[in-house]
Design an enzyme around this catalytic site. Sequence first.
Site, PDB file in Angstrom:
ATOM      1  N   GLU A 120       1.343  -0.918  -0.252  1.00 46.38           N
ATOM      2  CA  GLU A 120      -0.615  -0.041   0.477  1.00 46.38           C
ATOM      3  C   GLU A 120       0.951   1.484  -0.245  1.00 46.38           C
ATOM      4  O   GLU A 120       0.594   2.688   0.081  1.00 46.38           O
ATOM      5  CB  GLU A 120      -0.980  -0.160   1.413  1.00 46.38           C
ATOM      6  CG  GLU A 120      -1.669  -1.543   1.431  1.00 46.38           C
ATOM      7  CD  GLU A 120      -2.779  -1.317  -0.216  1.00 46.38           C
ATOM      8  OE1 GLU A 120      -2.926  -0.508  -0.666  1.00 46.38           O
ATOM      9  OE2 GLU A 120      -3.295  -2.739  -0.012  1.00 46.38           O
ATOM     10  N   HIS A 143      -3.220   1.302   8.375  1.00 49.40           N
ATOM     11  CA  HIS A 143      -4.000   1.028   8.046  1.00 49.40           C
ATOM     12  C   HIS A 143      -4.138  -1.039   8.601  1.00 49.40           C
ATOM     13  O   HIS A 143      -3.282  -1.437   9.066  1.00 49.40           O
ATOM     14  CB  HIS A 143      -3.880   0.330   6.674  1.00 49.40           C
ATOM     15  CG  HIS A 143      -4.903  -0.599   5.874  1.00 49.40           C
ATOM     16  ND1 HIS A 143      -5.612  -0.642   5.613  1.00 49.40           N
ATOM     17  CD2 HIS A 143      -3.974  -1.536   5.280  1.00 49.40           C
ATOM     18  CE1 HIS A 143      -6.527  -2.119   4.688  1.00 49.40           C
ATOM     19  NE2 HIS A 143      -5.280  -2.568   4.597  1.00 49.40           N
ATOM     20  N   HIS A 145      -7.117  -4.467   9.007  1.00 51.56           N
ATOM     21  CA  HIS A 145      -8.132  -5.035   8.443  1.00 51.56           C
ATOM     22  C   HIS A 145      -9.743  -5.245   9.279  1.00 51.56           C
ATOM     23  O   HIS A 145      -9.775  -6.557  10.348  1.00 51.56           O
ATOM     24  CB  HIS A 145      -8.360  -6.362   7.478  1.00 51.56           C
ATOM     25  CG  HIS A 145      -7.375  -6.375   6.594  1.00 51.56           C
ATOM     26  ND1 HIS A 145      -6.728  -7.414   5.631  1.00 51.56           N
ATOM     27  CD2 HIS A 145      -7.039  -5.057   5.880  1.00 51.56           C
ATOM     28  CE1 HIS A 145      -6.094  -7.094   4.787  1.00 51.56           C
ATOM     29  NE2 HIS A 145      -6.302  -5.736   5.062  1.00 51.56           N
ATOM     30  N   HIS A 215     -13.211  -3.919   2.919  1.00 52.62           N
ATOM     31  CA  HIS A 215     -11.660  -4.114   3.201  1.00 52.62           C
ATOM     32  C   HIS A 215     -11.043  -3.514   5.128  1.00 52.62           C
ATOM     33  O   HIS A 215     -10.319  -4.646   5.108  1.00 52.62           O
ATOM     34  CB  HIS A 215     -10.700  -3.227   2.448  1.00 52.62           C
ATOM     35  CG  HIS A 215      -9.656  -3.585   1.897  1.00 52.62           C
ATOM     36  ND1 HIS A 215      -8.438  -3.550   0.834  1.00 52.62           N
ATOM     37  CD2 HIS A 215      -8.390  -3.794   3.039  1.00 52.62           C
ATOM     38  CE1 HIS A 215      -7.372  -3.659   1.117  1.00 52.62           C
ATOM     39  NE2 HIS A 215      -7.165  -3.584   2.515  1.00 52.62           N
TER      40      HIS A 215
HETATM   41  O1  2HA Z   1      -0.341  -5.039   4.338  1.00 56.10           O
HETATM   42  O2  2HA Z   1      -3.360  -5.343   4.387  1.00 56.10           O
HETATM   43  O3  2HA Z   1      -4.099  -3.473   1.965  1.00 56.10           O
HETATM   44  C1  2HA Z   1      -1.761  -5.761   3.147  1.00 56.10           C
HETATM   45  C2  2HA Z   1      -2.544  -5.101   3.333  1.00 56.10           C
HETATM   46  C3  2HA Z   1      -2.966  -4.621   1.349  1.00 56.10           C
HETATM   47 ZN    ZN Z   2      -5.838  -4.381   3.436  1.00 50.65          ZN
END
Ligand code: 2HA
Ligand code: ZN
Length: 268
Positions: A120, A143, A145, A215
Site C-alpha cells: 500500500e 491500516h 482489516h 476491506h
Molecule cells: O499490507 O493490508 O491492503 C497488506 C494489506 C494490503
Molecule cells: Zn489491507
Amino acid sequence: MSAGSDIIAQLSSSIPEIARFLWEKGWAEANAGNMSIRIDELPQTYHSAESAVAGYELPKAYPGLEDAIFVLTGAGKRMRQIAQSSQNGMLIIQLNEKAGRYKIFPVSVDQEVDFKPTSELPTHLAVHQMMVKHGMPERAIVHAHVTELIALTHIEEYTGEENLNNLLWSMHPEIPMMLPHGAGLVPSIMPGTEEIAHATVEKFKSHKAVIWEKHGGFAIGNDVQEAFDRLDILAKAASIYFTCKSSGNTAQGVDSDLMRKIKTKFQP
Ligand code: 2HA
Ligand code: ZN
C-alpha cells in the site's frame, strides 16, 4: 528528545505495541495491515550511504516529499511478528531530492533488509504528501482489516457515507465528539493501486479516518497511537451495533436531542 532518538523509542515501543493490538484484535490476519510514520532525520547510526540497500524507482514522483524519510511496514510482513520486534518487518525509506526514487535503510544497525515496503505504498505516500502540503500535524498512518468495519460495509444500507456515519455516531455519545467529521468511505477499488491512493487522499482531506469498503480502515494521527485510537473508536461503534443485532435487538441510537446538541457543540 531529538527526532532521531524519538524514532528509536517508537521503533522499540509504540510500533511493536500497536502491531500487537492490531493482531490481538483480529485486524491483522497473515500479512494484513500496514503503518508508516514520517520522520525528520535518519537515526545517526544508519545515516551512511553504505547502510542503504538500493535505489528503487517509484511509478511517479511525489512533489513535496523531496528527501522525506518514513518508517514503514515491509511487504508480506506479519503484525504478530512485528509485535515481537520492529526488526521483524519494519524498514526506513528515504526519497531522493526529486521524490521519484527511494533508498531502503534497516531499522537497526546490525540488520540486513531483504524486503520491500508495503504493497500500500502508493496510498501511504499520497496521504503523507497531502498532509505535508496542508501543514497538518499528523505524521502517522495505520491500516488494518478492522473486522467490524468490513462487516458493516457488507450491509447494503451502510455502503453510503452518510448512512454509515449517522449509524456510527449514533452508537455512543462520545463518537461524534472524538470523530466529529466521521469517516470517509472509499468504494471497492483494487488495493495497492494509484486509483485507491487517489480516492483515499480525497477522503483524508476532510476526515481523520477512512473506511475502505469491504476491506478495512485507514487512520491518521500525530503518532501511531492516535491513528490506532481512531480505528478503535470506529470499531467500538460498529461493535455496539452488532452486539444489539446478535442479541436479537435493534440499537435505538443515542437520543436525537442529545445527538443534536453534541453535533452543534463539536462538529464544525
Ligand atoms: O499490507 O493490508 O491492503 C497488506 C494489506 C494490503
Ligand atoms: Zn489491507
